[in-house]
Design a protein around this motif. Structure first.
Motif, PDB file in Angstrom:
ATOM      1  N   TRP A   1      45.985  44.716  36.595  1.00 47.67           N
ATOM      2  CA  TRP A   1      45.333  43.447  36.896  1.00 47.67           C
ATOM      3  C   TRP A   1      45.913  42.827  38.181  1.00 47.67           C
ATOM      4  O   TRP A   1      45.191  42.320  39.028  1.00 47.67           O
TER       5      TRP A   1
ATOM      6  N   GLY B   1      32.499  28.410  32.415  1.00 48.87           N
ATOM      7  CA  GLY B   1      33.384  29.583  32.521  1.00 48.87           C
ATOM      8  C   GLY B   1      32.586  30.875  32.430  1.00 48.87           C
ATOM      9  O   GLY B   1      32.772  31.805  33.201  1.00 48.87           O
TER      10      GLY B   1
ATOM     11  N   PHE C   1      31.965  33.888  35.088  1.00 47.04           N
ATOM     12  CA  PHE C   1      32.251  35.287  34.725  1.00 47.04           C
ATOM     13  C   PHE C   1      31.038  36.168  35.023  1.00 47.04           C
ATOM     14  O   PHE C   1      31.154  37.228  35.647  1.00 47.04           O
TER      15      PHE C   1
ATOM     16  N   HIS D   1      31.424  36.010  45.366  1.00 44.98           N
ATOM     17  CA  HIS D   1      32.345  36.933  44.678  1.00 44.98           C
ATOM     18  C   HIS D   1      33.779  36.716  45.164  1.00 44.98           C
ATOM     19  O   HIS D   1      34.731  36.672  44.376  1.00 44.98           O
ATOM     20  N   GLY D   2      33.893  36.516  46.437  1.00 41.06           N
ATOM     21  CA  GLY D   2      35.237  36.355  47.007  1.00 41.06           C
ATOM     22  C   GLY D   2      35.907  35.087  46.517  1.00 41.06           C
ATOM     23  O   GLY D   2      37.014  35.102  45.962  1.00 41.06           O
TER      24      GLY D   2
ATOM     25  N   LEU E   1      38.908  34.525  43.994  1.00 44.62           N
ATOM     26  CA  LEU E   1      40.155  33.810  44.321  1.00 44.62           C
ATOM     27  C   LEU E   1      40.507  32.861  43.162  1.00 44.62           C
ATOM     28  O   LEU E   1      41.649  32.807  42.683  1.00 44.62           O
TER      29      LEU E   1
ATOM     30  N   LEU F   1      39.676  33.249  40.107  1.00 48.77           N
ATOM     31  CA  LEU F   1      40.122  34.059  38.952  1.00 48.77           C
ATOM     32  C   LEU F   1      41.553  34.534  39.172  1.00 48.77           C
ATOM     33  O   LEU F   1      42.361  34.562  38.250  1.00 48.77           O
ATOM     34  N   ALA F   2      41.863  34.875  40.445  1.00 48.04           N
ATOM     35  CA  ALA F   2      43.231  35.338  40.712  1.00 48.04           C
ATOM     36  C   ALA F   2      44.230  34.220  40.410  1.00 48.04           C
ATOM     37  O   ALA F   2      45.256  34.437  39.761  1.00 48.04           O
TER      38      ALA F   2
ATOM     39  N   VAL G   1      43.683  31.294  38.557  1.00 50.15           N
ATOM     40  CA  VAL G   1      43.627  30.877  37.143  1.00 50.15           C
ATOM     41  C   VAL G   1      44.154  31.996  36.260  1.00 50.15           C
ATOM     42  O   VAL G   1      44.887  31.768  35.299  1.00 50.15           O
ATOM     43  N   GLY G   2      43.857  33.219  36.669  1.00 49.77           N
ATOM     44  CA  GLY G   2      44.260  34.363  35.853  1.00 49.77           C
ATOM     45  C   GLY G   2      45.755  34.558  35.789  1.00 49.77           C
ATOM     46  O   GLY G   2      46.257  35.291  34.950  1.00 49.77           O
ATOM     47  N   THR G   3      46.493  33.928  36.696  1.00 55.42           N
ATOM     48  CA  THR G   3      47.957  34.010  36.555  1.00 55.42           C
ATOM     49  C   THR G   3      48.491  32.625  36.169  1.00 55.42           C
ATOM     50  O   THR G   3      49.601  32.258  36.524  1.00 55.42           O
ATOM     51  N   GLY G   4      47.631  31.860  35.527  1.00 50.50           N
ATOM     52  CA  GLY G   4      48.128  30.610  34.946  1.00 50.50           C
ATOM     53  C   GLY G   4      48.282  29.486  35.943  1.00 50.50           C
ATOM     54  O   GLY G   4      48.942  28.495  35.672  1.00 50.50           O
TER      55      GLY G   4
ATOM     56  N   VAL H   1      45.040  26.166  35.611  1.00 48.25           N
ATOM     57  CA  VAL H   1      44.124  26.558  34.522  1.00 48.25           C
ATOM     58  C   VAL H   1      43.329  25.342  34.048  1.00 48.25           C
ATOM     59  O   VAL H   1      42.151  25.413  33.755  1.00 48.25           O
TER      60      VAL H   1
ATOM     61  N   GLN I   1      40.010  24.719  35.900  1.00 48.86           N
ATOM     62  CA  GLN I   1      39.240  25.923  36.237  1.00 48.86           C
ATOM     63  C   GLN I   1      37.795  25.581  36.565  1.00 48.86           C
ATOM     64  O   GLN I   1      37.183  26.171  37.453  1.00 48.86           O
TER      65      GLN I   1
ATOM     66  N   ALA J   1      38.479  35.318  31.385  1.00 50.82           N
ATOM     67  CA  ALA J   1      38.544  33.889  31.759  1.00 50.82           C
ATOM     68  C   ALA J   1      37.182  33.218  31.719  1.00 50.82           C
ATOM     69  O   ALA J   1      36.808  32.491  32.643  1.00 50.82           O
ATOM     70  N   SER J   2      36.447  33.411  30.631  1.00 50.03           N
ATOM     71  CA  SER J   2      35.176  32.662  30.511  1.00 50.03           C
ATOM     72  C   SER J   2      35.467  31.330  29.819  1.00 50.03           C
ATOM     73  O   SER J   2      34.610  30.450  29.800  1.00 50.03           O
TER      74      SER J   2
ATOM     75  N   MET K   1      46.282  32.656  29.726  1.00 47.96           N
ATOM     76  CA  MET K   1      46.652  32.623  31.151  1.00 47.96           C
ATOM     77  C   MET K   1      48.146  32.322  31.290  1.00 47.96           C
ATOM     78  O   MET K   1      48.818  32.845  32.189  1.00 47.96           O
TER      79      MET K   1
ATOM     80  N   ARG L   1      49.881  35.461  30.846  1.00 50.30           N
ATOM     81  CA  ARG L   1      49.779  36.275  32.074  1.00 50.30           C
ATOM     82  C   ARG L   1      50.749  35.786  33.134  1.00 50.30           C
ATOM     83  O   ARG L   1      51.391  36.577  33.832  1.00 50.30           O
ATOM     84  N   ARG L   2      50.880  34.437  33.220  1.00 48.37           N
ATOM     85  CA  ARG L   2      51.810  33.907  34.234  1.00 48.37           C
ATOM     86  C   ARG L   2      53.224  34.381  33.909  1.00 48.37           C
ATOM     87  O   ARG L   2      53.953  34.867  34.774  1.00 48.37           O
TER      88      ARG L   2
END
Lengths: 401, 131, 136, 251
Positions: free
Chosen positions: B25, C30, C34, C91-92, C96, C98-99, C101-104, C107, C110, D210-211, D229, D232-233
Motif C-alpha cells: 500500500w 466516501g 471510492f 484521479h490524481g 492524494l 486517499l494517500a 487519509v489512508g495513513t491517518g 481523517v 476526509q 476508505a469509503s 486509518m 495504518r498510520r
C-alpha cells in the motif's frame, strides 16, 4: 440413581435471566437441558431492565431480605462474570431535609444487611460527581455497578451451551403435556420451520417471567403473578460516572444509571394484566426527565435517545394485592406445583430482580434436583462464566448453512 | 493470546509476513504521489510547451535525444506501469477470488507490467535513435 | 469447540458484490470518492494502452506519424483529450486525498478533502480547456 | 430537547418486510399495515406486526435503547438499529425492511452473528475501558476517572455497510479493525503487538478502500474507518522507522 445424570431431561421455558441461570445451573450439575424461547434470548423483560447491579441499598430499609440477597449476589456476580460491569460504585444522594431524616435509618439498615457504605460531605460528593445537583446535602457511597443486561445474561447462556444445553430460540411453547396431575412434556411450535412437535421432560421449569402465568395456565395452574411495568428513559450523554440513587423510600425516577455514552433514568411502576406490549405513557417519560433533573439538573435538557417499558414479573402474595406493585417484596419465589397445586413435574420460578438471577436459578435447580432425587450441590457461585461472544462463536448453525 | 487465535481464526494462503500489506500500500501511495509530479512534467513538457500541443516527427526525435528527458520519461514509464498494475490488482482482488487465483492474478500482472515496460522502452529507444 | 473460520460469510456473488457498491443511491461521499477513483483509474489504464498503441506509429517513421497528426488537431479530438486531463486531475487529487487519509492524516476532514479535490480539479480543467482551445 | 409529550396518536405505517426461511429459494416480501404512535420506532412497528399480524415474523431485539446491538437491520437500504429509528424519519412510502447485508440470513430479519464475533476474537474482546469525560464537563475539568463500556455494541451495521466486506469474505471487516485499534490504544494488560501483526495484512487494515460507509452506519460513534486509518498510520510509522533503522545500519 437409576440413570446417569445426562439421562434426566429438563425443559426450561423462557430465554431471560431466570431461564439462563437455570439452564446454566442444571447443565453444570450434569443434567440434559433444553431451553425454549419464542424470540431472541433476553428479548423479554431481561433485556430492558434498568441495568443496575444493585448493592441492596435501595431495599435496605423497606425489604431487608431482598437487600441482603442483593449484596451477596452482587459480589458473586463480580467474581463469576469479571469484566462485564462498569464497576464505579453508586451514590445515594440526599437533597432535601426530608431525605436527611432517612440517613440514619438508611445507614443502619445497610449495615445490618452487610452493605458497605462511605458517607461523603457535599463538597466531596460534587468532586466525585461534578454534574450532581449543587444542593446536595449528603451522599452515601455503596457498591452498585452498571450492567449490560443482554451481555451478562448471555454469558450464562454461553456457558450452558458449552456444557451441552440445547438453546432453541424462536420456538414457542403452545401447551404442556399433562395427564392425571403430572406434566410430562411441552408442546413446542418452531416459528421458523412452522413445525409443531412434542418434547418430553422429567421436569418443566417455567421461567417465562411476565408470561409465567400463561405457561402455568397450560396445566390449569393459577400462578399468582402481579405484572408491574416500569418506564425507562435513555438520554444521550454520560452525566455521571457512577449509579446515582435518590436517598428516600423507593419511588419513581430516582435512579440515574450511566451506561456507555448514555444515561438511563428510571423507573416508574403501575399494574397491568397483559404482559405483551406494555405502553410507554408520555407523562411517565416527562416524569423521568423531572425526577432525573433533581439529581442531575443537566438531565432536564438532555437529548432523548429512547424511552421504553419493561414488565416486572412480581409475585403477588395471596393476601395483599398492591396498587402500584412497588409494595410487593422484591425477593423471588419458587413454586413446586406438586406442593402448591398437586401437579407433578412443573416448577415455576419468578419475581426477584436481575441482580439475583444466579440465586433464583440455584433455588430452582435445588427444587428440580430434589424432585428427581439428584444430590449434586450448586457450584455456579464459583464457576467463572464463558464470554458472551462464546454464545455466537460456539453455536452450531441450527438450520444448516 | 491474540496471536495463536490468529491462524485458527482465519487460515491464510500467505503466511503472515508481518509486512504483508503495508509495503504494497505504501508503494502504491508513494508511486501515486510521484506520478502527480512525473505525469505533470510529462504533460507540460510534451503538450503545453509546444505551440499547438503536438510535436511533429522531427521535434519528437530531438526532444527525446536529450538524455535528461530520456531519464525522466523512463522513470515516468516505470512508475506509471507499477501504479497501474497495483491498481488493477486491487480492483481484481475485490472480487473475492480464492487465494490461489489471487496468486495467479499477481503473477499475470507482473508479466503484463514487464511486457508493457519492455514495449515502451523499445518505442522510446527506436524514436530516440531516429531510425 | 467447533473450528472458527471466517469463510462462512456469504458475499452476494462476486460481480453482484462489486456492483453492489457501485450503486451509490444510498451511499455517502466516501463511496462516491471510492467509485470515482476506481472508474477514472480504469479509464486511465485504458488510455495508457491506447496511447502506447498510437506511439507505435512514431516508430514507423515520419510519414505515418504526420498522417495521424492531422486527426489529432481537429477540435473534437481536443475535447476527448481534455476529458483525459479531467480524469487525470480527479484521479490524481483524489488519490492524494486517499494517500493522506489512508495513513491517518486529516481523517476527520476526509469529506472536505474530497470536496477540495473535486473543486480544484474543476478549476484546473477549465484552465486546461481554455488553454487547449487557444483562448488563453 | 424537551421530551416529546403530546398524545401518541396512532398512524398507519406501511412496512414491506423481507421474509426468508431455510429451504426457500430466495427471499420474498410481505406487506403489513401497522397502526402505532406517531413517534413510534421501527421496532415498535415490527413487534406489533409480530403480536397482531404474523407471529412467524422473526427478528432480534433486547434492550430497546441502542445499547445491546441485537436489532440491527436495513430500513430503506440503510443500516439502522430498529429500536432507535423513528418511523417518521423513514419517510411516508412503504418502508422496506431487510436483514443486514454481508451476513448469512438465518431466517426473516435474523442473521448469523457468528462471523462478526469470530472476527472480534483475536482483538481480545475489549468490553470495558477507562474514561474521565462526563457530559457537560469540559475535558480539562479534573473529573475523576471511571470505567465504561466500549461504544461498540457489536451490532454488525458497519460490516453490512462495508463495500469491501460485500465482495471479499476473507476481509477482517471494520468491527474487528476498530476493536484492534481499541486494544492498541488501551492494551488492558494484553499485548497489542500480535493484534497489530494480525491486522497488518492484505486482508486486514490495508484492504480498506476508505469509503467511510462503516463510520456513517455506526450508531454508537465508534468511527471504525478512523480506527482503520489510525492503525495504518501506526503501521506506516513503524514501517518507516524500520526502514530508516535499516538505512542507518547499512551505511
Amino acid at each position: 440413581m437409576a440413570r446417569s445424570l445426562r439421562g434426566w431431561h429438563v425443559v426450561v421455558v423462557g430465554g431471560g435471566a431466570t431461564g439462563g441461570g437455570v439452564a446454566h445451573d442444571l447443565s453444570l450439575r450434569g443434567l440434559r437441558v433444553t431451553l425454549l424461547e419464542r424470540g431472541e434470548l433476553t428479548s423479554g423483560t431481561t433485556g430492558r431492565h434498568h441495568g443496575v447491579l444493585h448493592s441492596g441499598g435501595r431495599y435496605a430499609v423497606s425489604d431487608r431480605e431482598s437487600a441482603t440477597e442483593c449484596i451477596k449476589e452482587n459480589r458473586i456476580l463480580r467474581r463469576i462474570a469479571p469484566g462485564s460491569f462498569e464497576c464505579n460504585g453508586g451514590l445515594f444522594v440526599a437533597l432535601t431535609d426530608e431525605d436527611m431524616d432517612h440517613v440514619p435509618s438508611f445507614l443502619n439498615a445497610c449495615e445490618a444487611s452487610g452493605i458497605p457504605t462511605t458517607v461523603h460531605e457535599p463538597a466531596a460528593a460534587l468532586q466525585l460527581e461534578p454534574n450532581l445537583n449543587p444542593g446536595v446535602k449528603l451522599a452515601v457511597a455503596v457498591p452498585d455497578a452498571s450492567v449490560d443486561p443482554m451481555r451478562l445474561v448471555l454469558r450464562f447462556f454461553a456457558t450452558a451451551q458449552r456444557n451441552g444445553a440445547d438453546l432453541r430460540t424462536f420456538t414457542e411453547v403452545t401447551g404442556l403435556v399433562h395427564s392425571n396431575g403430572m406434566v410430562t412434556g411441552v408442546l413446542a411450535h418452531d416459528l421458523v420451520l412452522q413445525r409443531d412437535y412434542e418434547l418430553s421432560a422429567d421436569v418443566v421449569v417455567n421461567a417465562a417471567g411476565p408470561w409465567s402465568g400463561q405457561v402455568g395456565a397450560c396445566a390449569g395452574i393459577d400462578v399468582p403473578m402481579q405484572l408491574s411495568p416500569g418506564v425507562l428513559l435513555a438520554v444521550r450523554g454520560r452525566y455521571c460516572g457512577r449509579v446515582l440513587n435518590r436517598l428516600h423510600n423507593p419511588s419513581d425516577g430516582d435512579i440515574i444509571l450511566p451506561q456507555r455514552e448514555l444515561s438511563v433514568i428510571g423507573t416508574t411502576s403501575w399494574v397491568v394484566d397483559d404482559p405483551d406490549v406494555p405502553p410507554v405513557p408520555a407523562d411517565h417519560v416527562a416524569k423521568m426527565y423531572a425526577e432525573g433533573a433533581k439529581l442531575v439538573p443537566a438531565i432536564a435538557s438532555a437529548q432523548r435517545r429512547s424511552a421504553w417499558s419493561a414488565v416486572r414479573p412480581l409475585v403477588a402474595s395471596s393476601t395483599a394485592t398492591a396498587a402500584t406493585g412497588r409494595e410487593l417484596s422484591r425477593t423471588f419465589q419458587c413454586f413446586d406445583h406438586k406442593q402448591t397445586d398437586g401437579v407433578e413435574g412443573l416448577v415455576t420460578i419468578t419475581g426477584g430482580k436481575a441482580t439475583t438471577l444466579r440465586a433464583m436459578a440455584e433455588s430452582a435447580a435445588d427444587v428440580v434436583c430434589a424432585k428427581l432425587g439428584i444430590d449434586v450441590p450448586c457450584s455456579t457461585a464459583d464457576t467463572v462464566l464463558a464470554p458472551h461472544s462464546a454464545y455466537y462463536t460456539e453455536r452450531s448453525a441450527r438450520y444448516g448453512t | 493470546m491474540a496471536a495463536d487465535l490468529n491462524d485458527r481464526v482465519r487460515p491464510r494462503a500467505v503466511p503472515p509476513s508481518g509486512r504483508g500489506g503495508s509495503l504494497a500500500w505504501i508503494l502504491q501511495a508513494v508511486s501515486g504521489v510521484a506520478l502527480i509530479v512525473l505525469l505533470g512534467v510529462h504533460i507540460v513538457a510534451q503538450h503545453f510547451v509546444v505551440k499547438g500541443g503536438l510535436r511533429d516527427y522531427a521535434q519528437v526525435v530531438s526532444y527525446l535525444s536529450n538524455p535528461l528527458v530520456l531519464a525522466v520519461e523512463s522513470l515516468f514509464v516505470v512508475v506509471l506501469i507499477w501504479h497501474a498494475m497495483l491498481g488493477i490488482r486491487a480492483v481484481l482482488f475485490d472480487f473475492g477470488f480464492s487465494a490461489k487465483t489471487e496468486a495467479v492474478i499477481s503473477r499475470c500482472l507482473v508479466a503484463l507490467g514487464l511486457a508493457t515496460a519492455g514495449y515502451s522502452f523499445w518505442v522510446i529507444a527506436t524514436i530516440a535513435s531516429g531510425r | 469447540m467447533t473450528s472458527t473460520t471466517v469463510h462462512t460469510r456469504p458475499t452476494r456473488g462476486r460481480v453482484r458484490g462489486v456492483l453492489a457498491y457501485a450503486n451509490l443511491r444510498r451511499r455517502h461521499l466516501g463511496s462516491v470518492a471510492f467509485v470515482t477513483n476506481r472508474i477514472t483509474g480504469l479509464l486511465l489504464v485504458g488510455y495508457l494502452y491506447l496511447h502506447l498503441g498510437i506511439l507505435y506509429l512514431l516508430t514507423e517513421g515520419p510519414r505515418s506519424w504526420t498522417t495521424v497528426l492531422h486527426l489529432f488537431k481537429n477540435p473534437a479530438f481536443l475535447g476527448l483529450e481534455s476529458l483525459l486531463i479531467l480524469f487525470i486531475l480527479i484521479h490524481g487529487l483524489n488519490g492524494l486525498r486517499l494517500a493522506l487519509v489512508g495513513t491517518g492524516v486529516g481523517v476527520r476532514h476526509q469529506k472536505a478533502w474530497f470536496a477540495t479535490a473535486m473543486s480544484v480539479s474543476g478549476c484546473l480543467y477549465v484552465v486546461v480547456v481554455l488553454a487547449m482551445y487557444g483562448v488563453i | 430537547m424537551a421530551p416529546e409529550s403530546g398524545t401518541a396518536v396512532s398512524r398507519t405505517w406501511r412496512l414491506r418486510v423481507s421474509r426468508w426461511r431455510p429451504g426457500d429459494a430466495h427471499p420474498h416480501f410481505d406487506d403489513f399495515e401497522v397502526g402505532v404512535g406517531a413517534d413510534a420506532t421501527l421496532l415498535d412497528a415490527l413487534r406489533r406486526v409480530r403480536s397482531h399480524h404474523d407471529r412467524s415474523l422473526t427478528l432480534r431485539y433486547s434492550c430497546c435503547h441502542a445499547s445491546c446491538g441485537t436489532c440491527g437491520m436495513r430500513a430503506n437500504g440503510r443500516e439502522v438499529l430498529a429500536c432507535v429509528t423513528r418511523l417518521a424519519d423513514l419517510g411516508p412510502g412503504p418502508i422496506l425492511v431487510e436483514p443486514l447485508g454481508n451476513a448469512r440470513v438465518e431466517h426473516d430479519l435474523v442473521v448469523d452473528m457468528r462471523d462478526l464475533y469470530v472476527s472480534l476474537e483475536p482483538a481480545g474482546r475489549p468490553l470495558v475501558r477507562q474514561d474521565s469525560v462526563l457530559a457537560g464537563q469540559d475535558e480539562t475539568a479534573a473529573s475523576p476517572g471511571f470505567f465504561r463500556y466500549e461504544d461498540c455494541i457489536e451490532c454488525g451495521l458497519c460490516l453490512s455497510a462495508c463495500p469491501v466486506a460485500a465482495t471479499d469474505p476473507l476481509y477482517l471487516g471494520p468491527a474487528a479493525l476498530a476493536a484492534a485499534w481499541r486494544v492498541t490504544q488501551e492494551p488492558r494488560g494484553g499485548d497489542p503487538e500480535p493484534v497489530l501483526a494480525w491486522v497488518d495484512d492484505e486482508q486486514g487494515c490495508w484492504r480498506c478502500h476508505a469509503s467511510f460507509e462503516c463510520s456513517e452506519a455506526c450508531p454508537s460513534g465508534v468511527d471504525p474507518a478512523g480506527a482503520t486509518m489510525a492503525l495504518r498510520r501506526e503501521l506506516t510509522r513503524r514501517e518507516l522507522g524500520r526502514l530508516t533503522r535499516l538505512g542507518r545500519r547499512a551505511r
